[in-house]
Design an enzyme around this catalytic site. Structure first.
Site, short mmCIF file in Angstrom:
data_model
loop_
_atom_site.label_atom_id
_atom_site.label_comp_id
_atom_site.label_asym_id
_atom_site.label_seq_id
_atom_site.Cartn_x
_atom_site.Cartn_y
_atom_site.Cartn_z
N VAL A 228 0.86 -1.19 0.00
CA VAL A 228 0.00 0.00 0.00
C VAL A 228 0.89 1.24 0.00
CG1 VAL A 228 -1.85 1.25 1.18
CG2 VAL A 228 -1.85 -1.24 1.20
N ASP B 250 -13.14 -10.09 9.23
CA ASP B 250 -11.75 -9.82 9.64
C ASP B 250 -11.68 -8.52 10.43
OD1 ASP B 250 -9.07 -10.35 9.90
OD2 ASP B 250 -8.52 -9.60 7.93
#
Ligand SMILES: Nc1ncnc2c1ncn2[C@@H]1O[C@H](COP(=O)(O)OP(=O)(O)OP(=O)(O)O)[C@@H](O)[C@H]1O
Length: 430
Positions: free
Chosen positions: A77, A185
């Site tokens: 990222v 998650d």
């Protein structure tokens, strides 16, 4: 009609690039002068420097890439800057050649869920760019990073501050559950904070759409946050699994320790299946009772998301957030430009004016609308709308929010239960 100008991001605490009314006429598009959008597209196609930058990974589409924010199982990222609006974005880069079939399936779920979910406590997806070798997911950037890092560096939160953050996450999860989506998650590493303390749920790689009480089969998520039913070789219902993870998250936020521990996976499993939570004496009775109701080992007896929102500990904070989100003064997120002829919200009207300055017209919005995140016109529209909403929220916060002192307390290391960052486990996707 007022004209808008773009100002480069002022390096303020809020780091929000601002749109201001522009008196000058030099921004007006003329037949001889290319608009900012046209110029950028022209550069993309013809400019040697742009093309070299793209080839060496310094640029993708209308975004300039800079430093790395982090790495995941299959992704990297990076921070990016949108050429036209100077907006800072987070760009998740995935190498196609390294994606397994499972990872590809997760990516396509992540994209379709993020495309369908529009909530101010969920990280927005602006654009998806696909090249021969890579996928790029251009997302809203959370300036204050992960809640996990905040808790590790500053320690546990006082209950009042935890309530403010947690109520926002619960609202995001309610939004998902109401639309038959289970996140699977939820953990402090997947909750992001904006510079103004707005909480945003991210990382939808494990999310799944379920029909009402459909049972799921595969283990997903991070073991310390996993519900007991996930450790049994049985099918499980999705929504209660999210509520359990939220219970673990709430315990972590208010104690900076994890409720269930083990020296290895077998030990952790045993601790989770036993479901015994030891709350510190300083924890209020109302919070303790909420956590116990969320960490009920029997999924059918566990609180659902509405019960969490209405619990005695959270009720007031969630009502405040709901009022705040619903108040029309904060406008509405519109992921897709409204079709021609339909009535526009204030936010959309203002966004369209700002876009016109950049050279993106109503006609272009109509033409690109249905392409969603695959269009750089829609992406620019989403960025502008999101920024307008942030500005409105900022004004609203200044006017209405009670001032909050920094209430963090340093992590409790003495207990030996200081958590470390947890990696999500791959699902065996069916
Ligand atoms: N929207 C965002 N704003 C700011 N930082 C982000 C954003 N999205 C991701 N990050 C940062 O980028 C890093 C990598 O994120 P990514 O979601 O790819 O992996 P991860 O969650 O660390 O691992 P996993 O593969 O287990 O999900 C993380 O450290 C995260 O904090």
């Amino acid at each position: 009609m007022p004209k808008f100008c773009w100002r480069k991001p002022a390096r303020t605490r809020d780091d929000v690039t601002t749109m201001t009314l522009c008196e000058s006429s030099e921004e007006k598009a003329s037949p001889t002068k290319l608009t900012a959008y046209r110029k950028a597209i022209d550069n993309l196609d013809n400019d040697r420097k742009w093309q070299t930058d793209t080839a060496v990974g310094k640029r993708i589409g209308l975004y300039k890439l800079s430093g790395e924010l982090g790495k995941g199982n299959f992704s990297q990222v990076k921070t990016g800057y949108h050429e036209l609006t100077k907006e800072r974005v987070a760009i998740k880069i995935l190498d196609k050649t390294k994606l397994t079939a499972k990872a590809k399936k997760m990516l396509s779920r992540e994209i379709s869920v993020m495309e369908s979910i529009h909530h101010q406590n969920v990280i927005r997806l602006f654009e998806v760019i696909e090249t021969y070798t890579k996928y790029y997911l251009i997302m809203e950037h959370a300036a204050a990073g992960e809640l996990f890092k905040r808790l590790i560096s500053e320690g546990r939160m006082h209950e009042s501050e935890a309530k403010n953050i947690f109520s926002q996450i619960v609202l995001a999860v309610k939004h998902l559950h109401d639309r038959n989506i289970v996140h699977r998650d939820i953990k402090a590493e997947n909750v992001f904070l904006s510079s103004r303390g707005v909480a945003k749920l991210g990382d939808f790689g494990f999310s799944i759409t379920v029909s009402n009480n459909e049972k799921l089969e595969t283990f997903c998520g991070s073991p310390p946050y996993a519900a007991p039913e996930l450790f049994l070789d049985e099918r499980y219902v999705g929504r209660p699994v999210d509520v359990w993870s939220l219970g673990v998250l709430l315990f972590f936020m208010t104690t900076a320790t994890m409720p269930f521990l083990g020296d290895n996976m077998a030990g952790l499993r045993k601790s989770i299946l036993a479901g015994h939570v030891e709350a510190p004496a300083s924890m209020s009775q109302l919070l303790k009772s909420l956590i116990e109701s969320m960490l009920n080992t029997t999924p059918e007896h566990r609180f659902n998301i509405d019960q969490v929102l209405k619990s005695d500990w959270l009720r007031e904070a969630s009502a405040y957030q709901i009022r705040f989100n619903n108040n029309s003064v904060y406008g509405q997120w519109c992921a897709y430009p409204t079709a021609a002829g339909a009535e526009l919200t204030d936010t959309e009207t203002n966004a369209r004016r700002a876009l016109e300055v950049l050279g993106i017209t109503d006609v272009m919005l109509d033409e690109h609308g249905s392409r969603g995140s695959r269009s750089n016109v829609v992406a620019t529209y989403r960025i502008v709308v999101n920024r307008l909403l942030q500005q409105r929220r900022l004004m609203g916060q200044q006017n209405h929010l009670p001032h909050q002192n920094s209430t963090a307390q340093h992590p409790q290391t003495a207990s030996g239960r200081k958590p470390t960052k947890t990696k999500s486990r791959l699902c065996a996707i069916t």
